[in-house]
Scaffold this motif. Sequence first.
Motif, PDB file in Angstrom:
ATOM      1  N   ASN A  96       1.801   6.755  -6.954  1.00 49.18           N
ATOM      2  CA  ASN A  96       0.642   7.458  -7.505  1.00 49.18           C
ATOM      3  C   ASN A  96       0.492   8.872  -6.949  1.00 49.18           C
ATOM      4  N   LEU A 134       0.072   9.861  -3.912  1.00 46.87           N
ATOM      5  CA  LEU A 134      -0.969   9.981  -2.888  1.00 46.87           C
ATOM      6  C   LEU A 134      -0.433   9.838  -1.471  1.00 46.87           C
ATOM      7  N   THR A 135       0.874   9.787  -1.342  1.00 43.20           N
ATOM      8  CA  THR A 135       1.463   9.462  -0.038  1.00 43.20           C
ATOM      9  C   THR A 135       1.600  10.663   0.877  1.00 43.20           C
ATOM     10  N   GLN A 136       1.443  10.405   2.164  1.00 42.70           N
ATOM     11  CA  GLN A 136       1.749  11.381   3.193  1.00 42.70           C
ATOM     12  C   GLN A 136       2.996  10.958   3.972  1.00 42.70           C
ATOM     13  N   GLU A 137       3.674   9.932   3.429  1.00 45.75           N
ATOM     14  CA  GLU A 137       4.849   9.386   4.102  1.00 45.75           C
ATOM     15  C   GLU A 137       6.023  10.361   4.027  1.00 45.75           C
ATOM     16  N   ALA A 150       0.829  -1.207   0.000  1.00 41.33           N
ATOM     17  CA  ALA A 150       0.000   0.000   0.000  1.00 41.33           C
ATOM     18  C   ALA A 150       0.866   1.261   0.000  1.00 41.33           C
ATOM     19  N   THR A 151       1.979   1.225   0.759  1.00 44.13           N
ATOM     20  CA  THR A 151       2.885   2.381   0.801  1.00 44.13           C
ATOM     21  C   THR A 151       3.521   2.621  -0.566  1.00 44.13           C
ATOM     22  N   SER A 198       2.225   1.769  -3.469  1.00 47.91           N
ATOM     23  CA  SER A 198       1.178   2.261  -4.355  1.00 47.91           C
ATOM     24  C   SER A 198       0.944   3.746  -4.158  1.00 47.91           C
ATOM     25  N   ARG A 199       0.884   4.175  -2.891  1.00 51.16           N
ATOM     26  CA  ARG A 199       0.672   5.605  -2.612  1.00 51.16           C
ATOM     27  C   ARG A 199       1.839   6.443  -3.122  1.00 51.16           C
ATOM     28  N   THR A 257       9.483   8.114   0.176  1.00 55.31           N
ATOM     29  CA  THR A 257       8.852   8.228  -1.143  1.00 55.31           C
ATOM     30  C   THR A 257       9.893   8.262  -2.244  1.00 55.31           C
ATOM     31  N   LYS A 262      -8.203   3.576 -12.203  1.00 57.67           N
ATOM     32  CA  LYS A 262      -7.950   4.290 -10.959  1.00 57.67           C
ATOM     33  C   LYS A 262      -8.143   5.789 -11.112  1.00 57.67           C
TER      34      LYS A 262
END
Length: 334
Positions: free
Chosen positions: A25, A27-30, A18-19, A21-22, A35, A57
Motif C-alpha cells: 500500500n 506505506l512502508t518505511q522498511e 503487517a509488513t 500490507s505496508r 519492499t 482503506k
Amino acid sequence: MRTVRLKDIADVCGVSTATVSRALNGLTQENNKVTSMIRQKAAEMGYVPNAAALTLKTNRSNNIGVLYEDQMDHEYFSSLLDALRREASRRGYDLSLIGEEGGNGINYLEHIRRRNLDGVIVIQADFDSAEVIRLATSSIPSVVIDHLYEGCNCVSSDNRESMKQIVRCAVEHGHRRIAYITGEQGAVTNERLAGFYKTCAEMGIRVPEGSVKEGRFHEPEDCVRLIRELMAGPVSATCILCPDDYSCLGALWQLKEAGIGVPEQVSLIGYDGIRMGQMIPPRLTTYRQDTAGIAAEALTLLTDTIESPDSLPARQIAVAGKMIEGETVCVPSR
C-alpha cells in the motif's frame, strides 16, 4: 484457483502480514530491497487487492463516471471514449458510463455519490440542464468536455484555431466566396463561428448576408439541403464548410446522385477527421480533432483534482488538432 492472501505472501517472504500490507500500500518505511522483494513475490503469486477493502482503506474506488446522454453513434465520441478508457486504465482507473437521469430516475449527483465514484467526466449532455450544472459545480471532482462553466475544469478542441486553419485552407486554394453551415447553437458552435468571422476579417474575405446557415450536427439531409441553397442565389458559394464529417459525407453522396461534382462544382470541408472520411473517394478535406490529447488532458485534470481537491484552481484547456488534406477542395471553376 485459491485467492492469494497477505498471509500467504508473508509466509513466503518471511515477514509479518503487517509488513506485507505496508509494502503493497506504499506505506512502508522498511528497507527498499524488502519492499521490492515483497511486491515482486506478490506479483508472481498473482495477488489481487480486494477492491472493497481498498475502498474502505483509501476512501477511493478508482472508478470514474462518464456522463453521456445521447446514443453512442457518433465516431468522434466513440473515439473520445476509447481514448478516455485507455488513458484511465494507464492511470489505474476504471470507467463507468452514466446515462440520462443517472439511471432509475436518480439525479446525477446522488447517483455518483451512491456508486462512490471518485469523479466524473461530462462528454455529452444538455449543458443547460439544472442537473448537469449542479453536478459540474458540485464538490465532486469533475471535468467537462466541449463546454465551459465558470470555475470548472474544462477541456475542448481549440475551436477558434480550428476555423482559422479551415478558412485558410479554403483561401489558399483560391476561394473567396466561402460559406459555413454550423451545428446547433451552443458553446462549440459559438466558438467556431467566432473563429470563422475573425479569420475571414483578417484575410479580407467578405461574408455576405446568408453565407452562414444554422444546420445540425450529424444530419446529412439537412446539410445537403443547405449546401444547395448556398451554391445558388446571391451567395453562390464555391467552398462550403460543413458542421461535421458525417454530414459532409452524406451530403457528398447525395450531391453525386444529383449530378453535382465535388470538388469540381463545389468544394467541401468537413470537421472531426473520422476514419470513414479517409477511406472512401473522394477523401474528405477536414479538420481532425485530437481525441487522444483531449482524453489525456481531461484525465490529468481529473486525477489531479481527485488527489488534491483543495489545492488546485479550475483550468480551461484547448487542445489543437490538425488539417487533413483530402480531395474535396480544389481551385474554384467559377
